[in-house]
Each structure stands twice: as structure tokens, then as C-alpha cells.
Design a protein around this motif. Structure first.
Motif, mmCIF file in Angstrom:
data_model
loop_
_atom_site.group_PDB
_atom_site.id
_atom_site.type_symbol
_atom_site.label_atom_id
_atom_site.label_comp_id
_atom_site.label_asym_id
_atom_site.label_seq_id
_atom_site.Cartn_x
_atom_site.Cartn_y
_atom_site.Cartn_z
ATOM 1 N N TYR A 1 -1.646 -2.063 1.208
ATOM 2 C CA TYR A 1 -0.916 -0.752 0.479
ATOM 3 C C TYR A 1 0.400 -1.419 -0.758
ATOM 4 O O TYR A 1 0.454 -0.385 -1.382
ATOM 5 C CB TYR A 1 -0.619 0.712 0.849
ATOM 6 C CG TYR A 1 0.179 0.728 2.292
ATOM 7 C CD1 TYR A 1 1.737 0.188 1.565
ATOM 8 C CD2 TYR A 1 0.050 0.241 3.188
ATOM 9 C CE1 TYR A 1 2.475 0.477 2.736
ATOM 10 C CE2 TYR A 1 0.537 0.269 4.490
ATOM 11 C CZ TYR A 1 1.927 -0.222 3.918
ATOM 12 O OH TYR A 1 3.063 -0.123 5.593
ATOM 13 N N ILE A 2 0.548 -2.382 -0.208
ATOM 14 C CA ILE A 2 1.854 -2.647 -0.739
ATOM 15 C C ILE A 2 1.518 -3.943 -2.320
ATOM 16 O O ILE A 2 1.857 -4.582 -3.138
ATOM 17 C CB ILE A 2 3.372 -3.561 -0.464
ATOM 18 C CG1 ILE A 2 2.342 -4.975 0.065
ATOM 19 C CG2 ILE A 2 3.587 -2.460 0.770
ATOM 20 C CD1 ILE A 2 3.149 -5.822 0.247
ATOM 21 N N MET A 3 0.041 -3.437 -2.652
ATOM 22 C CA MET A 3 -0.559 -4.493 -3.421
ATOM 23 C C MET A 3 -0.209 -3.706 -5.000
ATOM 24 O O MET A 3 -0.650 -2.373 -4.494
ATOM 25 C CB MET A 3 -1.958 -4.829 -3.566
ATOM 26 C CG MET A 3 -1.930 -5.042 -1.947
ATOM 27 S SD MET A 3 -4.348 -6.019 -2.180
ATOM 28 C CE MET A 3 -4.940 -4.167 -1.877
ATOM 29 N N PHE B 1 16.116 -0.681 -5.398
ATOM 30 C CA PHE B 1 14.450 -0.572 -4.239
ATOM 31 C C PHE B 1 13.942 0.429 -4.743
ATOM 32 O O PHE B 1 14.308 1.937 -4.185
ATOM 33 C CB PHE B 1 14.786 -0.836 -3.352
ATOM 34 C CG PHE B 1 14.585 -2.529 -3.414
ATOM 35 C CD1 PHE B 1 14.047 -3.638 -2.967
ATOM 36 C CD2 PHE B 1 16.400 -2.569 -2.661
ATOM 37 C CE1 PHE B 1 14.236 -5.096 -2.433
ATOM 38 C CE2 PHE B 1 16.592 -3.961 -2.172
ATOM 39 C CZ PHE B 1 15.770 -5.272 -2.298
ATOM 40 N N PHE B 2 12.102 1.190 -5.474
ATOM 41 C CA PHE B 2 11.487 2.130 -5.358
ATOM 42 C C PHE B 2 10.201 1.605 -4.805
ATOM 43 O O PHE B 2 9.456 0.441 -4.643
ATOM 44 C CB PHE B 2 11.525 1.956 -6.939
ATOM 45 C CG PHE B 2 12.805 2.153 -7.823
ATOM 46 C CD1 PHE B 2 13.149 3.346 -8.637
ATOM 47 C CD2 PHE B 2 13.628 0.838 -8.357
ATOM 48 C CE1 PHE B 2 14.439 3.682 -8.560
ATOM 49 C CE2 PHE B 2 14.814 1.261 -9.295
ATOM 50 C CZ PHE B 2 14.737 2.062 -9.353
ATOM 51 N N VAL C 1 6.643 -7.344 -5.907
ATOM 52 C CA VAL C 1 6.583 -8.067 -4.978
ATOM 53 C C VAL C 1 5.385 -7.851 -3.642
ATOM 54 O O VAL C 1 5.299 -6.241 -3.627
ATOM 55 C CB VAL C 1 7.781 -8.342 -3.681
ATOM 56 C CG1 VAL C 1 8.108 -8.992 -2.617
ATOM 57 C CG2 VAL C 1 9.523 -8.164 -4.357
ATOM 58 N N THR C 2 4.443 -8.850 -3.777
ATOM 59 C CA THR C 2 3.370 -8.420 -2.960
ATOM 60 C C THR C 2 3.218 -9.173 -1.781
ATOM 61 O O THR C 2 3.521 -10.319 -2.369
ATOM 62 C CB THR C 2 2.118 -7.996 -3.817
ATOM 63 O OG1 THR C 2 2.404 -7.820 -5.370
ATOM 64 C CG2 THR C 2 0.791 -7.669 -3.524
ATOM 65 N N GLU C 3 3.029 -8.662 -0.896
ATOM 66 C CA GLU C 3 2.774 -9.949 0.434
ATOM 67 C C GLU C 3 1.507 -8.941 1.115
ATOM 68 O O GLU C 3 1.776 -7.993 2.136
ATOM 69 C CB GLU C 3 3.866 -9.295 1.262
ATOM 70 C CG GLU C 3 4.064 -11.260 2.283
ATOM 71 C CD GLU C 3 2.944 -10.725 2.882
ATOM 72 O OE1 GLU C 3 2.095 -11.208 3.139
ATOM 73 O OE2 GLU C 3 4.152 -10.484 4.574
ATOM 74 N N PRO C 4 0.303 -9.312 0.757
ATOM 75 C CA PRO C 4 -0.656 -8.714 1.181
ATOM 76 C C PRO C 4 -1.115 -8.817 3.079
ATOM 77 O O PRO C 4 -1.654 -7.972 3.268
ATOM 78 C CB PRO C 4 -2.228 -9.091 0.587
ATOM 79 C CG PRO C 4 -1.573 -10.589 0.006
ATOM 80 C CD PRO C 4 -0.032 -10.288 0.012
ATOM 81 N N ILE D 1 8.545 -2.231 -4.445
ATOM 82 C CA ILE D 1 7.649 -2.443 -2.859
ATOM 83 C C ILE D 1 7.164 -1.163 -2.105
ATOM 84 O O ILE D 1 8.726 -0.895 -2.340
ATOM 85 C CB ILE D 1 8.670 -3.401 -2.075
ATOM 86 C CG1 ILE D 1 9.598 -4.418 -3.355
ATOM 87 C CG2 ILE D 1 8.069 -3.875 -1.101
ATOM 88 C CD1 ILE D 1 10.449 -5.821 -2.353
ATOM 89 N N ASN D 2 6.216 -1.326 -2.158
ATOM 90 C CA ASN D 2 5.281 0.276 -1.570
ATOM 91 C C ASN D 2 5.724 0.903 -0.319
ATOM 92 O O ASN D 2 4.659 0.466 0.518
ATOM 93 C CB ASN D 2 4.100 0.497 -2.442
ATOM 94 C CG ASN D 2 3.956 1.691 -1.795
ATOM 95 O OD1 ASN D 2 4.541 2.760 -1.882
ATOM 96 N ND2 ASN D 2 2.411 1.936 -1.481
#
Length: 586
Positions: A307-309, A277-278, A299-302, A224-225
């Protein structure tokens, strides 16, 4: 660009079939084939550009490179340190093997210049994980610092399992070729897609499912970014005590200021926890060696941040390749955002062409203008034009253009699940299937709309009341109770108001806090004063047909109100008795 196919058998390493040649973009397809390893072992001086610090630290500490004379050039290393390394290496007849971040490359260059050594003819330059030159270009301005020097090297190559072919004209001018490694065996992996409108609630379902199929407990690795999102999830999933986070040094400090101390800027298996988590810093060029095959969850929550895509064609492939011992299962818990524009490559090319023409038109006027004030006006206009972001030192930055193209196409794929699945279909690495669709009355979109500080309180409360109204027929279900707790956290007053007087009264009072509060007080007063207990106490204190003094009536009513903790709507007088009895004055 000429494309050469290089077949490889299962179990073979890159060094078994190929030696990296100059003017090559090597698409190794599979991670862990040993491209960087082969250059470290090659009988030539090498400068290897690693785009993040962790792989440099990892390789320099790796026992198998103990005799390879590796020297990492990073943030705290000085030019003098590099000079000392070069002098010692040359004096002892060893091979130069420098691993360097883009931002620290200038130190290497200055050291060679100081010693009057020509690094362009002396060394082979390898740009590792070259896809990140494009992927990270928008937020790491200095990531392409070595590029101009790269083209001056006699021996040079770029490598990645997921290269994005650059549009920079110098690659064609110098006759670069694309060498593509093609495995002769099936290397695809199953990918479980969980489509949801509420990532947190979906994780509450998916996480136990992942653990349920584990024969023995093993780690679950989340990619998760965003450390903000990571911290929220750890807290809300109640796993914070069993978690560890690997992120940048700045994010480590940020997490520690928030009270979370198990955060590190370099990988080390001694920090292993059940939940790891990374952030994107660890997506590529790093070997994660474990004594188990962990489960991996993207995990992607746009709605939270763009930027977490996760890009299925680069990020997902690179992440799975970090685990040298393999992984057990792969999951992508993803929300989509219908507000993202759907764009095509040809459309983006047209947009960029028009943006350049607009810039050049203003630039020509700017160049021909003699008035200082007029020039300042056109300079201000140039600075805000979209194409200005595609320039670096006045020249076209092709990596910035490639980044814009790549990001726009990935963002488009998150408009809906069909487009995302289509993008997964373009990579040969995954067999992606939608394993579950989990949708909830309160989604990420609604929650973030309520949390948006730019939205007026009234509009936010209107939206919240609409959500509560949609939940009213299922108030007893656990998930709805969870939603209501979250809504209560966001705005306890309006949730209490809805529960007390309902939507209609709130709307009649035009969302006025003062008027709504008055309505709530009146409602509670009526409920209490018409309740069985109060009526029974009244009948006990006042008998029909009997006479009472005004003073006694007032005192008795005050006593009863206090007994039941009722706040009367008006001042208590003897005449208040008329609300409960038919009264005659004698």
C-alpha cells in the motif's frame, strides 16, 4: 463516452472558460484550477463530496470562503446540526453549500428528509477527487456510499485532475460526457528517480544531495503511506527532532504511543518543520501553502508493504498539486520487487470474467440446493471466491472491479524499473529520468526476510551467514560496517559466531546453538592459551628441567588463568601442564 477537449491558457482559472455542467466527468488535468472553488461560488445549492476530512477543514477555515455559508459534515457533526444549518440557511435566503465526507453523507440525506426537502432536485452534487472512489475502494468500504444517490440528482458531476473513468454502466446510461482540460503550454516537471535495493541507505545518500543544491535551507516533504516506515526512517536518519508527521487521527494516536508527539491529522503551516512527512490522507484535495518552494520526495519500498506504492499517474500528480506555490525539485526513491506478477489489462479482464463465471456456477448450485447442510457448504465456498470481493449487497460493485484493475496494473509496474519508467511515460506531468542507481550488499528484501517471523530460526541464520560471507572481502568499508550493525541488531549471536569461528564451523555444527557456542569457547580458549602473553607467563613460572609438585602446578595454572581472565575448557588439574610442556613424573 463522448470526450470534449477544453483548451486553457496559462494563468486562466476554470471559471474563466467553463461552468461545471450536469452529467459530466471533468478531467481538469491541472490541480489548483479552482473546480471546487467555482462550485462553492456558483449561484446554486451545492453538496460537495470531499473524500477526506482535511480539505473540508481547510476550506471551511479559509478566509476567502468566510461569506460562502460553508458547512462541513464530518465525523462529529450530527443530523441535528445539519438540520439546524439547513433551517438557518433557508430562513436567511442563503445558498446551501455543504461539504461532506462519504461516510457522513447519510446525515445530510436524513436532514433533508426530515425537513421534507428534495435534495435531488434542489442541489447540485459534485464528487471531488473522484479518482479516489477507485483508488481507495479496497480499504474504505463506505467511500462509495453516496454513489447510488449521486445518480438520482438532476445536477451532478465528478471532477479530478487524474480521473479513472468508471466502468459503472450507469454513466453510459445517463449519457455522461468526459470534459478534458488541455493546457496550451508545457506543464511537465522534472522527476529524479533513484533506483535502489535499500531505501534507507539510498536516503542517506540522496538527502544530503538534495540539501547541497539548496541556496537557502528549505523544507523537504516526504510522501510515505506508512507511519511505521516514517517512524523508522526518522529515527535511522537522525532527523526525528526536526520532523513532523501529518496522518490520520488513528495514526496520530499510534505515533504518540510510540513517543512521537509532533503528529497531526490536519495541515497547518504553524507545525512546519525542516522535514515534513505526509501519508495518503494528504495526497489530494488539500492546499498546502508555504512561503517557500519545498523539495518533494516520494519513498516506495514494496517489500515493506504494497500500500505504500506511488501511482505516477494519480498519486504523484495529485501530491505535487498540493503545493500551490510550486516545488523546487521532485524525487522518487524506489525499490522494485521482482516477485510482483506482470499483468496486462486484457489478462486482468480475462481473470475477472473467469472469476465471475466460477462464482455464478457455484451460485446456481447453491440456489438449487434444498439441503440446509449442502447450502451451508456452497455458501462457504461462495464467500471465499475472489469475485465475492467484487459484490456489494449482492450486486456487482463496478468501483471494486475498477480498483482491482488499477491496483494490479500499478503493482505490475513495480516488478522492475523499466516497467515503472514506462508507467511514468504514460503521464504528461513528468519528465522522469533515473538520476542514480544505488545498490547494496544488504537490501530491503534480505533484511525483511531475516525479520520475517514465519521463517525458522535456522533458515534465517543460514541467510544471514550467506550475507556475511558476501561481505567478508570488504569488511573495512563504512557501508559494510553499517550492514553488519544492522545484522547484529537482528541476530547478535550468529554474527558473533561468524566473526569467531566462521561459516565452515557453523555449517559443520548444523547451526546448533549449543555446538556453535562450544566451538566459540574452544576457539577463544586456544587463542588465549597459545598467545604470547600466556606462553611468557608459563615460562616465567615454570623453568625447564626443574621439579614442581602437582599441587604447585595446579595452583599456579589457576592463578595464570585468572590473571588473563581465561575460562579453561576443562577442570584445571596438575596434568593440564601437559598441554604446554613435555612432562616426566619422578
Amino acid at each position: 463516452m463522448i470526450n470534449i477537449i477544453l483548451p486553457i491558457n496559462k494563468g486562466q482559472r476554470l471559471s474563466d472558460i467553463y461552468t461545471i455542467e450536469t452529467n459530466t466527468i471533468l478531467c481538469k488535468t491541472l490541480t489548483g484550477l479552482g473546480a471546487t472553488y467555482s462550485e462553492i461560488k456558483a449561484e446554486r445549492h451545492s453538496i460537495i463530496i470531499e473524500l477526506n476530512q482535511p480539505p473540508i477543514v481547510g476550506k471551511c477555515k479559509d478566509p476567502k470562503h468566510k461569506k460562502d455559508n460553508l458547512f462541513g459534515v464530518m465525523q462529529k457533526v450530527t443530523v441535528d446540526d445539519v438540520i439546524a444549518y439547513l433551517e438557518d440557511t433557508i430562513a436567511n435566503g442563503k445558498l446551501i453549500k455543504i461539504l461532506c465526507t462519504p461516510e457522513s453523507f447519510y446525515k445530510v440525506k436524513q436532514a433533508f428528509e426530515y425537513l421534507e426537502l428534495n435534495m435531488y432536485t434542489m442541489c447540485f452534487m459534485l464528487l471531488d477527487e473522484c479518482h479516489k472512489l477507485v483508488k481507495d475502494n479496497d480499504y474504505r468500504e463506505d467511500i462509495t456510499l453516496p454513489i447510488d444517490d449521486f445518480f438520482h440528482f438532476d445536477g451532478k458531476a465528478m471532477v479530478s485532475a487524474t480521473p479513472i473513468i468508471p466502468s459503472d454502466l450507469r454513466f453510459e446510461e445517463q449519457n455522461f460526457i468526459l470534459v478534458e482540460v488541455k493546457p496550451d503550454y508545457d506543464y511537465t516537471k522534472a522527476m529524479n528517480i533513484v533506483h535502489t535495493n535499500n531505501v534507507l541507505e539510498a536516503l542517506k545518500v540522496t538527502l544530503p544531495q538534495i540539501q547541497q543544491v539548496q541556496e537557502e535551507p528549505r523544507s523537504i516533504c516526504f510522501f510515505i503511506n506508512s507511519t511505521d516506515m516514517i517512524l523508522q526512517l526518522m529515527n535511522k536518519l537522525n532527523i526525528i527532532e526536526d520532523s513532523v508527521v501529518f496522518c490520520s487521527a488513528k495514526s496520530v494516536d499510534k505515533l504518540k504511543r510510540s513517543g512521537f508527539n509532533r503528529a497531526y491529522d490536519n495541515w497547518n503551516d504553524k507545525h512546519k518543520k525542516p522535514y515534513m512527512f505526509f501519508t495518503s490522507r494528504f495526497y489530494s484535495a488539500l492546499d498546502i501553502e508555504l512561503d517557500e518552494k519545498p523539495d518533494v520526495a516520494f519513498v516506495t519500498e514494496p517489500y515493506f508493504a504494497e500500500y505504500i506504492m506511488i501511482d505516477p499517474c494519480t498519486d504523484a500528480v495529485q501530491v505535487i498539486g498540493r503545493f500551490r506555490g510550486g516545488v523546487s525539485t521532485i524525487h522518487h526513491i524506489v525499490n522494485t520487487n521482482e516477485s510482483y506478477p506482470v499483468r496486462t489489462k486484457s489478462g486482468i479482464v480475462e481473470y475477472l470474467k473467469a472469476s465471475r463465471e466460477a462464482y455464478m456456477t457455484i451460485k446456481r448450485i447453491y440456489d438449487c440446493t434444498t439441503s440446509l447442510e449442502t447450502r451451508n457448504a456452497f455458501k462457504a465456498a461462495l464467500d471465499i471466491l475472489p469475485f465475492n470481493k467484487m459484490l456489494k449487497n449482492g450486486k456487482i460493485d463496478y468501483f471494486a472491479i475498477d480498483n482491482y484493475m488499477d491496483e494490479a496494473l500499478v503493482k505490475s509496474s513495480y516488478n522492475n524499473i523499466d516497467l515503472l519508467m514506462s508507467l511514468y511515460g504514460k503521464t504528461s506531468h513528468f519528465r522522469a529520468e533515473i538520476s542514480d542507481s544505488l545498490f547494496y550488499p544488504l537490501g530491503d528484501k534480505e533484511r525483511l526476510t531475516l525479520e520475517n517471523k514465519n521463517t525458522s530460526i535456522k533458515e534465517s541464520r543460514k541467510k544471514l551467514v550467506e550475507i556475511l560471507e558476501s561481505l567478508k572481502n570488504d569488511m573495512d568499508s563504512p557501508i559494510v560496517q553499517t550492514h553488519i550493525r544492522e545484522l547484529r541488531r537482528l541476530d547478535p549471536f550468529i554474527v558473533e559466531a561468524y566473526e569467531t569461528v566462521g561459516k565452515e564451523v557453523i555449517e559443520i555444527n548444523n547451526y546448533s546453538p549449543k555446538k556453535i557456542k562450544e566451538a566459540m569457547i574452544l576457539k577463544r580458549y586456544r587463542e588465549k592459551t597459545t598467545g604470547v602473553e600466556f606462553v611468557q607467563l608459563l615460562k616465567n613460572s615454570f623453568q625447564v628441567g626443574k621439579c614442581y609438585t602437582l599441587k604447585y602446578i595446579k595452583a599456579e595454572l589457576v592463578r595464570l588463568y585468572k590473571m588473563l581472565d581465561i575460562s579453561p575448557k576443562d577442570t584445571v588439574t596438575a596434568q593440564t601442564i601437559r598441554e604446554f610442556f613435555q612432562v616426566e613424573e619422578l
